[in-house]
Design a protein around this motif. Structure first.
Motif, PDB file in Angstrom:
ATOM      1  N   GLU A   1       0.816  -1.219   0.000  1.00 33.03           N
ATOM      2  CA  GLU A   1       0.000   0.000   0.000  1.00 33.03           C
ATOM      3  C   GLU A   1       0.848   1.267   0.000  1.00 33.03           C
ATOM      4  O   GLU A   1       0.562   2.215  -0.724  1.00 33.03           O
ATOM      5  CB  GLU A   1      -0.928  -0.015   1.228  1.00 33.03           C
ATOM      6  CG  GLU A   1      -1.972   1.092   1.240  1.00 33.03           C
ATOM      7  CD  GLU A   1      -3.053   0.900   0.174  1.00 33.03           C
ATOM      8  OE1 GLU A   1      -3.765   1.876  -0.100  1.00 33.03           O
ATOM      9  OE2 GLU A   1      -3.172  -0.210  -0.381  1.00 33.03           O
ATOM     10  N   TRP A   2       1.926   1.286   0.791  1.00 34.54           N
ATOM     11  CA  TRP A   2       2.736   2.505   0.896  1.00 34.54           C
ATOM     12  C   TRP A   2       3.434   2.850  -0.411  1.00 34.54           C
ATOM     13  O   TRP A   2       3.798   4.002  -0.643  1.00 34.54           O
ATOM     14  CB  TRP A   2       3.775   2.381   2.011  1.00 34.54           C
ATOM     15  CG  TRP A   2       4.721   1.220   1.870  1.00 34.54           C
ATOM     16  CD1 TRP A   2       4.634   0.009   2.488  1.00 34.54           C
ATOM     17  CD2 TRP A   2       5.909   1.167   1.059  1.00 34.54           C
ATOM     18  NE1 TRP A   2       5.679  -0.802   2.114  1.00 34.54           N
ATOM     19  CE2 TRP A   2       6.472  -0.114   1.247  1.00 34.54           C
ATOM     20  CE3 TRP A   2       6.543   2.065   0.206  1.00 34.54           C
ATOM     21  CZ2 TRP A   2       7.631  -0.525   0.610  1.00 34.54           C
ATOM     22  CZ3 TRP A   2       7.700   1.667  -0.442  1.00 34.54           C
ATOM     23  CH2 TRP A   2       8.238   0.383  -0.245  1.00 34.54           C
ATOM     24  N   ALA A   3       3.633   1.860  -1.288  1.00 37.30           N
ATOM     25  CA  ALA A   3       4.383   2.106  -2.520  1.00 37.30           C
ATOM     26  C   ALA A   3       3.582   2.880  -3.558  1.00 37.30           C
ATOM     27  O   ALA A   3       4.099   3.194  -4.630  1.00 37.30           O
ATOM     28  CB  ALA A   3       4.858   0.780  -3.106  1.00 37.30           C
ATOM     29  N   ARG A   4       2.320   3.198  -3.250  1.00 37.21           N
ATOM     30  CA  ARG A   4       1.529   4.038  -4.157  1.00 37.21           C
ATOM     31  C   ARG A   4       2.001   5.484  -4.124  1.00 37.21           C
ATOM     32  O   ARG A   4       1.616   6.287  -4.970  1.00 37.21           O
ATOM     33  CB  ARG A   4       0.045   3.974  -3.791  1.00 37.21           C
ATOM     34  CG  ARG A   4      -0.580   2.610  -4.035  1.00 37.21           C
ATOM     35  CD  ARG A   4      -2.081   2.628  -3.801  1.00 37.21           C
ATOM     36  NE  ARG A   4      -2.431   2.951  -2.423  1.00 37.21           N
ATOM     37  CZ  ARG A   4      -3.134   4.029  -2.069  1.00 37.21           C
ATOM     38  NH1 ARG A   4      -3.542   4.890  -2.979  1.00 37.21           N
ATOM     39  NH2 ARG A   4      -3.415   4.246  -0.800  1.00 37.21           N
ATOM     40  N   PHE A   5       2.835   5.816  -3.136  1.00 35.24           N
ATOM     41  CA  PHE A   5       3.278   7.195  -2.979  1.00 35.24           C
ATOM     42  C   PHE A   5       4.698   7.365  -3.525  1.00 35.24           C
ATOM     43  O   PHE A   5       5.528   6.472  -3.419  1.00 35.24           O
ATOM     44  CB  PHE A   5       3.221   7.594  -1.506  1.00 35.24           C
ATOM     45  CG  PHE A   5       1.850   7.448  -0.911  1.00 35.24           C
ATOM     46  CD1 PHE A   5       0.885   8.419  -1.110  1.00 35.24           C
ATOM     47  CD2 PHE A   5       1.514   6.318  -0.184  1.00 35.24           C
ATOM     48  CE1 PHE A   5      -0.376   8.279  -0.583  1.00 35.24           C
ATOM     49  CE2 PHE A   5       0.244   6.174   0.351  1.00 35.24           C
ATOM     50  CZ  PHE A   5      -0.705   7.155   0.148  1.00 35.24           C
ATOM     51  N   LYS A   6       4.977   8.521  -4.110  1.00 30.24           N
ATOM     52  CA  LYS A   6       6.309   8.805  -4.632  1.00 30.24           C
ATOM     53  C   LYS A   6       7.310   8.867  -3.482  1.00 30.24           C
ATOM     54  O   LYS A   6       6.934   9.214  -2.358  1.00 30.24           O
ATOM     55  CB  LYS A   6       6.288  10.131  -5.401  1.00 30.24           C
ATOM     56  CG  LYS A   6       5.472  10.051  -6.678  1.00 30.24           C
ATOM     57  CD  LYS A   6       5.541  11.370  -7.438  1.00 30.24           C
ATOM     58  CE  LYS A   6       4.764  11.276  -8.746  1.00 30.24           C
ATOM     59  NZ  LYS A   6       4.834  12.516  -9.517  1.00 30.24           N
ATOM     60  N   PRO A   7       8.630   8.573  -3.762  1.00 30.94           N
ATOM     61  CA  PRO A   7       9.213   8.303  -5.078  1.00 30.94           C
ATOM     62  C   PRO A   7       9.214   6.836  -5.485  1.00 30.94           C
ATOM     63  O   PRO A   7       9.738   6.510  -6.547  1.00 30.94           O
ATOM     64  CB  PRO A   7      10.649   8.802  -4.898  1.00 30.94           C
ATOM     65  CG  PRO A   7      10.948   8.477  -3.469  1.00 30.94           C
ATOM     66  CD  PRO A   7       9.663   8.695  -2.719  1.00 30.94           C
ATOM     67  N   ALA A   8       8.655   5.956  -4.643  1.00 31.82           N
ATOM     68  CA  ALA A   8       8.744   4.528  -4.952  1.00 31.82           C
ATOM     69  C   ALA A   8       7.796   4.107  -6.078  1.00 31.82           C
ATOM     70  O   ALA A   8       8.089   3.189  -6.839  1.00 31.82           O
ATOM     71  CB  ALA A   8       8.439   3.703  -3.700  1.00 31.82           C
TER      72      ALA A   8
END
Length: 437
Positions: free
Chosen positions: A64-71
């Protein structure tokens, strides 16, 4: 689909060197599975007839957290450098000397790597990505790839094998072959969790001086000169260790004169870009001519190549030198080339000027404080040189001519850099042409 996602994503990364130019094509040159959800990619980006290669740890089934930049990349993919659950594979590979596809994971003989540590990405890096594992290791991923062994890996492993004490202990690295050459992808060293950055320590001293009622830099509470002296000793020691670990040479006077001609060429370029430098350029021209007039044999060796206060850390016991990569953006062959150790000395002298003067950029009492800045720089420059001599560094009387020329060559580079990137700091390198050291 993946190449389309990567084309849209890569242009927004800090370490991407082709910003502002359209991407003509992007291809995946290498794709190695490191674990069920983790792949290592080498990507070629084609722009305006040129190609740059980058590496990426590609995670799938994005949390879920990887929906946010920069990832976030998209399509269920993300930059797995930010995922501590997956980056354990890097330590595990190095600990086991594992080969995976075209990738080779290696560790230094005689060291053990604790694979239980979890990683965290350090912020603020421009060209690489560093993962800190607990408070023990730092693994630097070289995002933009250049064929060849990274100079930092080459130097620190050589010094570690000779029991060098002024480097961060290397533990392991990852490599592959590019263009027929063994090429460094990442390296892992000791993380100096309790050390202080040399630039930060110097600035604290300058702030103390500016806020002090004492009339002299040596009497102010934050006197840095004893640390500058120790740093000079450390620098000389590491120069001697590098001279013992790698080949050395002596260049003839004609080659010294060719070096001076390169100084002049760079000065001409700097004046063309920053015309205000023109009225002070005679100081550099005179310094360069003096080197030509007394040119003789000059000893050369491997050097740091990008030496300044931001590249050194103060531990409880001593100074540690970091980042032996050389000047960023230069070809590896140039970064590995032999040079005068005074090049590093000149870089550190310039750094003392920067530390003294950069706080004046927007200071309301800049004119009043400028003499104090000059005094602080002079005190610490002289202390550093005294330490360098005491540590066995070669500083003959005639070397002052070469050292001055090397400083002004560095200052000419700084003038161009500051005019492009930090115009409010332009006064710092410009001052080098107006005052004598």
């Amino acid at each position: 689909m993946l190449t389309e996602l990567l084309t849209g994503w890569i242009t927004h990364q800090r370490w991407f060197a082709g910003k502002g130019r359209p991407i003509d094509d992007l291809t995946v040159d290498s794709d190695v599975e490191l674990s069920p959800r983790l792949r290592h990619l080498i990507i070629s980006v084609h722009q305006s007839g040129a190609r740059d290669r980058y590496q990426l740890l590609l995670g799938s089934e994005a949390p879920e957290w990887a929906r946010f930049k920069p990832a976030h990349i998209g399509g269920g993919y993300y930059d797995a450098a930010y995922d501590a659950d997956l980056t354990a594979a890097l330590l595990e590979g190095m600990a086991a000397d594992r080969d995976l596809g075209a990738l080779r994971f290696r560790h230094l003989d005689g060291v053990e790597i604790d694979t239980s540590k979890r990683s965290l990405v350090l912020g603020a890096e421009q060209s690489n990505t560093s993962l800190v594992y607990g408070d023990t290791y730092i693994c630097k991923l070289f995002r933009r790839l250049t064929a060849g062994v990274n100079p930092e890996l080459e130097i620190v492993t050589a010094l570690a094998r000779r029991d060098g004490t002024h480097i961060a202990q290397p533990y392991g690295w990852i490599e592959t072959d590019l263009d027929g050459e063994t090429t460094t992808l990442a390296m892992t060293q000791q993380f100096l969790s309790n050390a202080n950055d040399g630039w930060a320590l110097a600035l604290a001293s300058v702030r103390d001086l500016y806020g002090s009622l004492e009339p002299s830099a040596s009497d102010a509470g934050g006197d840095f000169s004893s640390e500058a002296y120790r740093l000079g000793v450390t620098t000389a020691t590491v120069h001697q260790e590098m001279a013992a670990a790698f080949p050395t040479d002596v260049i003839e006077s004609q080659e010294v004169k060719r070096m001076v001609e390169e100084f002049r060429r760079r000065l001409t370029v700097a004046v063309a870009e920053v015309p205000a430098l023109g009225e002070h350029a005679h100081a550099a021209e005179e310094a360069y001519q003096r080197v030509s007039d007394v040119a003789g044999e000059m000893p050369v060796q491997r050097v740091h190549g990008d030496y300044h206060l931001g590249q050194v850390m103060r531990t409880t016991n001593d100074w540690i030198i970091l980042d032996f990569e050389g000047e960023p953006g230069q070809p590896i062959a140039e970064r590995r080339a032999l040079s005068s150790p005074l090049r590093d000395v000149a870089g550190m002298l310039r750094s003392f000027d920067y530390a003294a003067r950069h706080l004046l950029a927007d200071h309301s009492n800049a004119d009043e404080l400028r003499p104090r800045a000059v005094e602080w720089a002079e005190l610490n420059r002289s202390s550093f040189l005294a330490g360098y001599s005491a540590g066995g560094g070669h500083l003959r009387a005639e070397d002052a001519v070469l050292l001055r020329a090397l400083e002004l060559d560095k200052a000419a580079y700084e003038v161009v850099y500051e005019s492009r990137n930090r115009p409010t700091w332009l006064h710092i390198p410009m001052a080098a042409f107006k005052i004598g050291h």
